[in-house]
Design an enzyme around this catalytic site. Structure first.
Site, PDB file in Angstrom:
ATOM      1  N   CYS A   1      47.693  39.105  74.930  1.00  0.00           N
ATOM      2  CA  CYS A   1      47.549  40.237  74.005  1.00  0.00           C
ATOM      3  C   CYS A   1      47.727  41.553  74.768  1.00  0.00           C
ATOM      4  O   CYS A   1      48.801  41.820  75.281  1.00  0.00           O
ATOM      5  CB  CYS A   1      46.219  40.158  73.246  1.00  0.00           C
ATOM      6  SG  CYS A   1      46.192  41.238  71.789  1.00  0.00           S
TER       7      CYS A   1
ATOM      8  N   HIS B   1      46.936  35.259  70.546  1.00  0.00           N
ATOM      9  CA  HIS B   1      45.786  34.763  71.307  1.00  0.00           C
ATOM     10  C   HIS B   1      45.829  33.241  71.355  1.00  0.00           C
ATOM     11  O   HIS B   1      45.401  32.591  70.394  1.00  0.00           O
ATOM     12  CB  HIS B   1      44.483  35.223  70.654  1.00  0.00           C
ATOM     13  CG  HIS B   1      44.161  36.656  70.921  1.00  0.00           C
ATOM     14  ND1 HIS B   1      43.479  37.066  72.039  1.00  0.00           N
ATOM     15  CD2 HIS B   1      44.462  37.780  70.244  1.00  0.00           C
ATOM     16  CE1 HIS B   1      43.352  38.383  72.028  1.00  0.00           C
ATOM     17  NE2 HIS B   1      43.946  38.843  70.947  1.00  0.00           N
TER      18      HIS B   1
ATOM     19  N   GLU C   1      43.920  31.302  72.930  1.00  0.00           N
ATOM     20  CA  GLU C   1      42.552  30.770  72.924  1.00  0.00           C
ATOM     21  C   GLU C   1      41.935  30.827  71.528  1.00  0.00           C
ATOM     22  O   GLU C   1      40.832  30.351  71.305  1.00  0.00           O
ATOM     23  CB  GLU C   1      41.693  31.531  73.943  1.00  0.00           C
ATOM     24  CG  GLU C   1      41.179  32.901  73.517  1.00  0.00           C
ATOM     25  CD  GLU C   1      42.213  34.034  73.567  1.00  0.00           C
ATOM     26  OE1 GLU C   1      43.424  33.747  73.698  1.00  0.00           O
ATOM     27  OE2 GLU C   1      41.794  35.203  73.439  1.00  0.00           O
TER      28      GLU C   1
END
Lengths: 211, 255
Positions: A80, A190, A192
């Protein structure tokens, strides 16, 4: 595999840590130049404003060691804001210099009717240019069209389109979804926070780190 | 040209250790372990989780820490947390426990500058302005912003408050219809139209979802995301079923 996550005071690092641990890696949070010099695999996460991110890195004396590690060939993954900081400059709050590891710049996404900013959405990733799939890059574990979570108001524009690893679209605009320039990699989304698809992206990154 | 795409968000109201659900924010019923619900929705493909500590603002604290800590160990999607967050320190605490965003209602109404402080410190993507909207009895084309679980009225006009919140730096708006909440009889589409046409930020709409068709109507009225609670918690429909109905209605949603 030890993965060194750079903690410069901005982000929710817990999710990045959990994701790498889930994949069998050993994540550690680091914030000193010495730790960067010793790292075998680096992750630069980040949310928030570009200038705050660069200021955070510079105040801890981490910008120069990061450039040095990248030049030495240590795998580096920006996430990001972390990806945006890999570029030369951003126009967020006036021009601000980035790490300069990938030629190009970061600019605001112009709002268009029906396409709001910040852009917050799960979007499909597509190979850039002539490529048919993601083989050969850190995205190799995923298939074209699989969706990942984006939350951002700025987009990166690589000067060399060969650095574009994946794109998506928003309101007719091309959004740089991921970049890869040798050992320097980044995702605007993202991983994650992108469910099983995102974990596969991180798995692909780890498999490149082992080599 | 891409079509309209929405995010499907599971709203988990928590009281103490339990997932709870009421009707029009009253009469809470205990439904079980919030983590079990969160895991199930993640497995089924929900796009995002929204945890609200429903009694926190009454007692001025947020009890979600332990639940949140367990959730983010195994659920890899965005998590927004709200309920009783009063200041930067409270926000910092839930972000450190793994939340990606915070939803703030009461404290923002009491001190709107908190919106700017949170946006400046943690980024606007983190600052979700939560608005509980109740339709005015005297002027049905207007809504008033409420707080403390729809019990206390602020005197603020919802559309004006949404605009002010956007100008102060909010990155997203969570708009809940107190009138429709928990009834599963459809959403307040006038409210959704009024707010989404007034601000350029993404707006998550909640309150009243009973079917996939309600999600389609909300999307067409301008919602960027829809928060679902009872319809999922009472297993009236699964995440997969809702998403399939959304697609059949011509609106895109993550596969």
């Amino acid at each position: 595999m030890k993965v060194s996550i750079i903690d410069y005071g901005l982000s929710n690092l817990l999710s990045v840590e959990h994701a790498f641990r889930h994949l069998g890696a050993e994540p550690e949070l680091i914030n000193t130049p010495e730790q960067i010099e010793k790292a075998q695999a680096l992750v630069l996460p980040g949310v928030g404003a570009f200038q705050d991110g660069m200021k955070g890195l510079e105040e801890l004396g981490l910008a120069e060691p990061l450039r040095a590690a990248a030049e030495k060939g240590v795998p580096l993954l920006g996430i990001c804001l972390g990806m945006q900081m890999l570029f030369e400059e951003s126009e967020e709050f006036g021009l601000c210099r980035g790490l300069g590891l990938i030629p190009g710049r970061v600019e605001a996404i112009p709002p268009r009717p029906g396409f709001k900013v910040p852009h917050i959405q799960w979007e499909p990733l597509w190979p850039a240019g002539e490529k048919k799939d993601f083989s050969g890059s850190f995205l190799k574990e995923i298939h074209p069209g699989e969706e990942v979570y984006f939350i951002h108001s700025f987009r990166a524009i690589p000067a060399d389109r060969a650095d574009l690893a994946a794109v998506t679209g928003y309101g007719g605009l091309e959004i740089c979804g991921a970049v890869a320039r040798e050992n320097v990699m980044g995702c605007q989304f993202h991983p994650e926070k992108s469910g099983p698809v995102g974990l596969s992206v991180l798995k692909g990154y780890l498999s490149l780190c082992g080599k | 040209m891409e079509g309209k795409k929405i995010r499907l968000i599971a709203r988990l109201d928590v009281k103490g250790e339990n997932l709870v659900k009421g009707i029009q924010m009253e009469g809470l019923r205990k439904l079980g372990d919030p983590n079990a619900f969160a895991r199930e929705y993640y497995r089924a493909g929900i796009d995002e989780l929204l945890y609200i500590d429903i009694v926190a603002s009454l007692y001025n604290r947020n009890n979600l820490g332990e639940i949140l800590r367990r959730t983010v160990e195994e659920v890899y999607i965005p998590v927004c947390v709200g309920g009783g967050l009063r200041n930067l320190e409270d926000v910092r605490r839930v972000l450190a426990l793994g939340a990606d965003k915070v939803a703030i209602n009461t404290a923002a109404l009491k001190d709107p500058s908190l919106i700017t402080q949170v946006a400046r410190t943690f980024g606007s993507q983190c600052m979700v302005l939560s608005i509980q909207a109740k339709r005015s009895r005297t002027d049905p084309g207007r809504w008033e912003a409420y707080y403390d679980c729809g019990r206390a009225h602020s005197g603020r006009d919802v559309v004006e408050w949404a605009k002010e919140g956007a100008a102060l730096g909010a990155g997203e708006i969570l708009l809940t219809s107190v009138d429709n909440e928990g009834l599963r009889r459809g959403m307040d589409l006038d409210l959704i139209r009024a707010v989404t046409s007034a601000v350029d930020l993404p707006v998550i709409c909640g309150g009243g979802v009973g079917s996939g068709e309600d999600l389609v109507q909300a999307a067409l009225a301008g919602a960027d995301g829809v928060a679902c609670a009872s319809v999922l918690h009472y297993k009236q429909e699964t995440v997969e079923q809702l998403k399939e109905e959304v697609r059949q209605g011509g609106v895109e949603v993550r596969r």
